[in-house]
Design a protein around this motif. Structure first.
Motif, mmCIF file in Angstrom:
data_model
loop_
_atom_site.group_PDB
_atom_site.id
_atom_site.type_symbol
_atom_site.label_atom_id
_atom_site.label_comp_id
_atom_site.label_asym_id
_atom_site.label_seq_id
_atom_site.Cartn_x
_atom_site.Cartn_y
_atom_site.Cartn_z
ATOM 1 N N ALA A 42 0.704 -1.157 0.008
ATOM 2 C CA ALA A 42 -0.065 0.043 -0.089
ATOM 3 C C ALA A 42 1.003 1.343 0.235
ATOM 4 O O ALA A 42 0.546 2.442 -0.656
ATOM 5 N N LEU A 43 1.888 1.220 0.942
ATOM 6 C CA LEU A 43 2.839 2.417 0.699
ATOM 7 C C LEU A 43 3.482 2.863 -0.626
ATOM 8 O O LEU A 43 3.669 3.848 -1.206
ATOM 9 N N ALA A 44 3.862 1.615 -1.154
ATOM 10 C CA ALA A 44 4.587 1.497 -2.572
ATOM 11 C C ALA A 44 3.435 2.244 -3.608
ATOM 12 O O ALA A 44 3.590 3.069 -4.380
ATOM 13 N N ARG A 45 2.269 1.808 -3.547
ATOM 14 C CA ARG A 45 1.080 2.284 -4.381
ATOM 15 C C ARG A 45 0.964 3.673 -4.285
ATOM 16 O O ARG A 45 0.662 4.453 -4.969
ATOM 17 N N GLY A 46 0.827 4.036 -2.811
ATOM 18 C CA GLY A 46 0.806 5.621 -2.343
ATOM 19 C C GLY A 46 1.781 6.341 -3.004
ATOM 20 O O GLY A 46 1.524 7.405 -3.468
ATOM 21 N N MET A 47 2.854 5.894 -2.993
ATOM 22 C CA MET A 47 4.098 6.977 -3.331
ATOM 23 C C MET A 47 4.139 6.792 -4.756
ATOM 24 O O MET A 47 4.394 8.100 -5.350
ATOM 25 N N ALA A 48 3.720 5.950 -5.534
ATOM 26 C CA ALA A 48 3.753 5.801 -6.947
ATOM 27 C C ALA A 48 2.514 6.570 -7.257
ATOM 28 O O ALA A 48 2.883 7.482 -8.755
ATOM 29 N N HIS A 49 1.459 6.800 -6.677
ATOM 30 C CA HIS A 49 0.405 7.842 -7.173
ATOM 31 C C HIS A 49 0.494 9.132 -6.419
ATOM 32 O O HIS A 49 -0.396 9.968 -6.515
ATOM 33 N N GLY A 50 1.456 9.498 -5.709
ATOM 34 C CA GLY A 50 1.532 10.640 -4.857
ATOM 35 C C GLY A 50 0.360 10.989 -3.891
ATOM 36 O O GLY A 50 -0.089 12.178 -3.717
ATOM 37 N N THR A 51 -0.276 9.938 -3.316
ATOM 38 C CA THR A 51 -1.240 10.117 -2.400
ATOM 39 C C THR A 51 -0.501 10.628 -1.122
ATOM 40 O O THR A 51 0.400 10.381 -0.475
ATOM 41 N N PRO A 52 -1.443 11.603 -0.637
ATOM 42 C CA PRO A 52 -0.902 12.279 0.682
ATOM 43 C C PRO A 52 -0.690 11.316 1.864
ATOM 44 O O PRO A 52 -1.232 10.086 1.906
ATOM 45 N N TRP A 53 0.306 11.515 2.717
ATOM 46 C CA TRP A 53 0.992 10.841 3.678
ATOM 47 C C TRP A 53 -0.293 10.082 4.647
ATOM 48 O O TRP A 53 -0.488 8.868 4.791
ATOM 49 N N PRO A 54 -1.225 11.032 5.382
ATOM 50 C CA PRO A 54 -2.101 10.547 5.993
ATOM 51 C C PRO A 54 -2.932 9.296 5.380
ATOM 52 O O PRO A 54 -3.395 8.399 6.139
ATOM 53 N N ARG A 55 -3.392 9.655 4.103
ATOM 54 C CA ARG A 55 -4.403 8.644 3.295
ATOM 55 C C ARG A 55 -3.534 7.347 3.235
ATOM 56 O O ARG A 55 -4.222 6.176 3.223
ATOM 57 N N MET A 56 -2.396 7.467 2.622
ATOM 58 C CA MET A 56 -1.527 6.317 2.424
ATOM 59 C C MET A 56 -1.337 5.591 3.512
ATOM 60 O O MET A 56 -1.659 4.159 3.680
ATOM 61 N N LEU A 57 -1.253 6.145 4.879
ATOM 62 C CA LEU A 57 -0.895 5.271 6.020
ATOM 63 C C LEU A 57 -2.205 4.608 6.347
ATOM 64 O O LEU A 57 -2.461 3.356 6.713
ATOM 65 N N ALA A 58 -3.367 5.215 6.349
ATOM 66 C CA ALA A 58 -4.635 4.607 6.636
ATOM 67 C C ALA A 58 -5.041 3.510 5.588
ATOM 68 O O ALA A 58 -5.470 2.468 5.992
ATOM 69 N N ASP A 59 -4.692 3.602 4.279
ATOM 70 C CA ASP A 59 -4.886 2.656 3.359
ATOM 71 C C ASP A 59 -4.005 1.263 3.645
ATOM 72 O O ASP A 59 -4.255 0.269 3.431
ATOM 73 N N ALA A 60 -2.674 1.698 3.892
ATOM 74 C CA ALA A 60 -1.879 0.611 4.332
ATOM 75 C C ALA A 60 -2.137 -0.214 5.433
ATOM 76 O O ALA A 60 -2.219 -1.421 5.655
ATOM 77 N N VAL A 61 -2.854 0.523 6.553
ATOM 78 C CA VAL A 61 -3.395 -0.193 7.710
ATOM 79 C C VAL A 61 -4.521 -1.077 7.483
ATOM 80 O O VAL A 61 -4.797 -2.140 7.830
ATOM 81 N N ALA A 62 -5.486 -0.641 6.444
ATOM 82 C CA ALA A 62 -6.811 -1.051 6.270
ATOM 83 C C ALA A 62 -6.170 -2.427 5.126
ATOM 84 O O ALA A 62 -6.846 -3.534 5.407
ATOM 85 N N LEU A 63 -5.228 -2.285 4.390
ATOM 86 C CA LEU A 63 -5.062 -3.371 3.347
ATOM 87 C C LEU A 63 -4.374 -4.432 4.239
ATOM 88 O O LEU A 63 -4.368 -5.891 4.130
ATOM 89 N N SER A 64 -3.313 -4.220 5.324
ATOM 90 C CA SER A 64 -2.650 -5.012 6.078
ATOM 91 C C SER A 64 -3.684 -5.907 6.823
ATOM 92 O O SER A 64 -3.611 -7.166 7.247
ATOM 93 N N ALA A 97 -13.152 -7.151 2.752
ATOM 94 C CA ALA A 97 -12.658 -6.621 4.180
ATOM 95 C C ALA A 97 -11.913 -5.431 3.907
ATOM 96 O O ALA A 97 -12.237 -4.637 4.588
ATOM 97 N N TYR A 98 -11.125 -5.487 2.918
ATOM 98 C CA TYR A 98 -10.271 -4.183 2.643
ATOM 99 C C TYR A 98 -11.320 -3.047 2.337
ATOM 100 O O TYR A 98 -10.953 -2.030 2.834
ATOM 101 N N ARG A 99 -12.203 -3.400 1.568
ATOM 102 C CA ARG A 99 -13.447 -2.179 1.319
ATOM 103 C C ARG A 99 -13.908 -1.660 2.616
ATOM 104 O O ARG A 99 -13.927 -0.443 2.762
ATOM 105 N N ASP A 100 -14.409 -2.571 3.603
ATOM 106 C CA ASP A 100 -14.927 -2.189 4.710
ATOM 107 C C ASP A 100 -13.946 -1.445 5.506
ATOM 108 O O ASP A 100 -14.319 -0.276 6.015
ATOM 109 N N PHE A 101 -12.767 -1.962 5.595
ATOM 110 C CA PHE A 101 -11.628 -1.450 6.518
ATOM 111 C C PHE A 101 -11.325 -0.063 6.127
ATOM 112 O O PHE A 101 -10.933 0.983 7.115
ATOM 113 N N THR A 102 -11.301 0.406 4.808
ATOM 114 C CA THR A 102 -10.775 1.581 4.247
ATOM 115 C C THR A 102 -11.492 2.776 5.051
ATOM 116 O O THR A 102 -10.933 3.690 5.133
ATOM 117 N N ASP A 103 -12.738 2.528 5.453
ATOM 118 C CA ASP A 103 -13.581 3.814 6.010
ATOM 119 C C ASP A 103 -13.444 3.600 7.579
ATOM 120 O O ASP A 103 -13.846 4.670 8.065
#
Lengths: 290, 290
Positions: B239-261, B277-283
């Motif tokens: 998730a971090l790698a995808r976030g960096m590749a797409h220029g995602t803001p840090w806090p959104r990248m972190l939330a996404d990584a925790v949800a995906l994990s 579960a990933y879709r649910d956890f993202t929110d």
């Protein structure tokens, strides 16, 4: 001089992992990895080689194992692995045995062709171990039926039952295998005699029983031995094969097999024995006729 | 569209054995054997593929593993195996990790050539896992130094220490790795900030901390999850790698990584996540700035 031929249809790559201690549910760093070709017939051949007997080992081997067993018929599926985890803390061994590959009908046909060629030039044949998937439980019986020289059979369950019906020169069960064959705890030597073929049954630390048309003998090892029991049965079989190849009288063959088996317990690896212990034990094994 | 490139220098063949229960000192019949290519970077690449991201995985692979990882630099020694023994009785996993092969200087030179070629066309580089023997502890630092695009580093011990000095775009230790790096229990987020490079530290069931020059955030997963924690850290890194590749803001990248994990914990195998579960956890993941 003719060769003893050993056949291992379910040969294995024996892998040994050294760890500090085995703790279920935890992650273990393996400090040392050792691999060697294994399976009962491979071990029998290794012991015979150490004894200076001419021997050829054959059987089935998958791509990885086949690189180390050039005399084996190649099969498409990988041969099984056995993983033995040795704990440095208490020296115990924890074993994980993979189920093994599936053999095709074409591969079985190739094995039969190699078997016939080797059997024609052999002194004694040794058939050892479990059958891989894809082979009928009568596979050993078929090999015994087409073999022109004496066959020693060391297997378990249905392959053993069918094999006995094909009348091998000698079968070598251990106490557990006899119990499974009979469906109850064996009564020895009566149950061996009742099988109607020569039987050399190993009884662990209690020695062995040999029942033949010529007589019934019981042999006891010199003493209780601490060490590695893996492969002791294969050393026992190796001594029987050498004895049959040389026409050794039954009671001397039995005493020799018990001595060699005890000397194998003192060796840290399967397929080897402690030569000094073997020399000592040869005079110390007691044989009684019943 | 540029690829994310994952580098796994100590890739493994991950083997799973199913047994009835694990009993030290006993022999176990393995009822089922599963094998798949593994190692942290291989898992990261698998998760990115499941996310629909373009990804190339490289690293070193021995003869057996290389047949399943064609994009890897071949080495003469066999890659390590990891053996996970799963008990049917209680569901626990007991892991045995082989130490891994030795890599030659010539093989390292080949890896560098492939690395440079892939890095020139990459969006983000991910360097994951332990180093095989034969490589200096500065190996990751060297890769970071010659890489023209942002690098995420997920390793341990001396390779982590040297890697941080080479200033990667982000390092991803877990709590144990941070403790080993510091030589004591970490004080978070202060110890992450003090490392002087962006750090995304995973804290198991407690979520994760992200410290950057732009701010420090803590994210908590929706709830405690029972399941397979193997590979959860690799999903986090993906998730971090995808976030960096797409220029995602840090806090959104972190939330996404925790949800995906967290969604990866619900998947029975490493390198995969539960999409629902990933879709649910993202929110449901909460992020706080400190």
């Amino acid at each position: 001089m003719k060769n003893i031929v050993t056949v291992t249809l379910n040969a294995a790559l024996d892998v040994t992992y050294h760890v500090d201690s085995v703790q279920p549910g935890h992650t273990h760093r393996v400090t040392q990895v050792r691999t060697r070709p294994g399976g009962k017939g491979v071990n029998v051949a290794a012991v015979l080689t150490q004894l200076g007997e001419p021997v050829i080992a054959t059987g089935f081997a998958g791509p990885e194992l086949g690189a180390q067993l050039p005399g084996f018929v190649p099969i498409a599926a990988e041969s099984r692995r056995t993983v033995t985890v040795v704990s440095a803390q208490d020296g115990t061994a924890t074993l994980f045995n993979e189920p093994g590959p599936e053999v095709s009908a074409a591969e079985w046909t190739q094995l039969l062709a190699r078997f016939d060629r080797l059997a024609a030039e052999a002194s004694v044949l040794v058939l050892s171990g479990s059958l891989p998937r894809g082979l009928p439980p009568r596979a050993y019986a078929e090999l015994i039926g087409r073999c022109p020289v004496p066959v020693i059979l060391d297997t378990d369950g249905e392959p053993l039952r069918h094999g006995i019906a094909a009348r091998p020169a000698l079968v070598k069960p251990n106490a557990d295998e006899l119990a499974r064959l009979l469906g109850r705890q064996p009564d020895l030597p009566a149950d061996c005699v009742a099988l109607g073929v020569p039987v050399a049954a190993t009884l662990g630390a209690h020695g062995a029983v040999l029942s033949t048309a010529d007589g019934v003998w019981t042999a006891r090892p010199p003493r209780e031995l601490a060490g590695n029991p893996t492969g002791a049965g294969d050393a026992f079989t190796a001594a029987l094969a050498r004895g049959m190849a040389h026409g050794t009288p039954w009671p001397r063959m039995l005493a020799d097999a018990v001595a060699l088996s005890a000397a194998a317990v003192l060796s840290p690896v399967a397929g080897a024995y402690d030569p000094a212990a073997y020399r000592d034990f040869t005079d110390q094994v007691t044989v009684e006729e019943s």
